[in-house]
Design a protein around this motif. Structure first.
Motif, PDB file in Angstrom:
ATOM      1  N   ASP A   1       5.350  58.057 -46.055  1.00 53.29           N
ATOM      2  CA  ASP A   1       5.943  59.190 -46.928  1.00 53.29           C
ATOM      3  C   ASP A   1       5.089  59.463 -47.566  1.00 53.29           C
ATOM      4  O   ASP A   1       4.666  61.205 -47.437  1.00 53.29           O
TER       5      ASP A   1
ATOM      6  N   TRP B   1       7.435  60.218 -56.547  1.00 54.89           N
ATOM      7  CA  TRP B   1       8.751  58.862 -56.313  1.00 54.89           C
ATOM      8  C   TRP B   1       8.671  57.741 -57.412  1.00 54.89           C
ATOM      9  O   TRP B   1       7.379  57.714 -58.252  1.00 54.89           O
TER      10      TRP B   1
ATOM     11  N   PRO C   1       6.289  52.720 -53.988  1.00 55.73           N
ATOM     12  CA  PRO C   1       6.083  54.150 -52.930  1.00 55.73           C
ATOM     13  C   PRO C   1       5.812  53.495 -51.295  1.00 55.73           C
ATOM     14  O   PRO C   1       5.200  53.653 -51.205  1.00 55.73           O
TER      15      PRO C   1
ATOM     16  N   TYR D   1       5.393  65.718 -53.968  1.00 55.16           N
ATOM     17  CA  TYR D   1       5.883  64.861 -54.013  1.00 55.16           C
ATOM     18  C   TYR D   1       6.089  63.972 -54.974  1.00 55.16           C
ATOM     19  O   TYR D   1       5.172  64.153 -56.127  1.00 55.16           O
TER      20      TYR D   1
END
Length: 179
Positions: A157, A141, A153, A139
């Motif tokens: 998610d 962000w 973020p 991941y």
């Protein structure tokens, strides 16, 4: 200085070693490899201009504690502060996760989250990376330069990615037999 040089989802996370200030007050040298040895790590890059008196900053830092409640993921903050300042910061806010001191922004640079404020002063942007136990980025962000327009973020998610990496936690049964 910018995001294009940082790791993308699916790529290998850059290794680093830095002083790590833990909530118990201890400071040790920690590498990314040692941090992921026991499972996934959520790296939380934060700017060094903490305004601890504002509710928004306290809430922003404290919301990552929610992820630290799952012992299968380790939350680690990364900022430019000295280890002593990070110890005080952890104590002041009652944060339950440690902070790496990235004094020269080498960690932030390797993750592509640096920029120059007013074209002069190097800084780190707010950013989050989930790194699994194979050091793969799962991941990513990164906030815009000013941190405005989506300065944090989406926690849903982030939760979904961690659930994908870790699986769903085993529900507490409180001593009851499985049915």
């Amino acid at each position: 200085m910018g995001d294009s040089d940082g790791p993308e989802v699916g790529s290998r996370a850059p290794e680093f070693t830095a002083p790590l200030a833990a909530p118990d007050g201890s400071v040790t040298e920690a590498s990314l490899s040692s941090l992921v040895a026991d499972g996934a790590v959520l790296l939380v890059f934060q700017p060094t201009d903490f305004d601890l008196e504002t509710f928004a900053e306290r809430r922003a830092v404290g919301k990552y504690d929610w992820f630290a409640a799952d012992d299968r993921v380790r939350v680690v903050g990364v900022n430019r502060a000295r280890p002593r300042t990070n110890r005080e910061f952890v104590d002041y806010l009652g944060v339950t996760y440690p902070f790496c001191s990235d004094r020269d922004l080498s960690i932030a640079r390797s993750y592509g989250v640096t920029y120059r404020a007013f074209g002069v002063a190097p800084r780190a942007r707010r950013a989050c990376f989930v790194v699994d136990d194979d050091r793969a980025v799962r991941y990513r962000w990164v906030a815009d330069r000013a941190g405005s327009g989506g300065g944090h973020p989406d926690l849903r998610d982030l939760y979904e990615v961690l659930t994908d990496v870790l699986g769903r936690p085993e529900p507490e049964r409180f001593g009851l037999a499985r049915g």
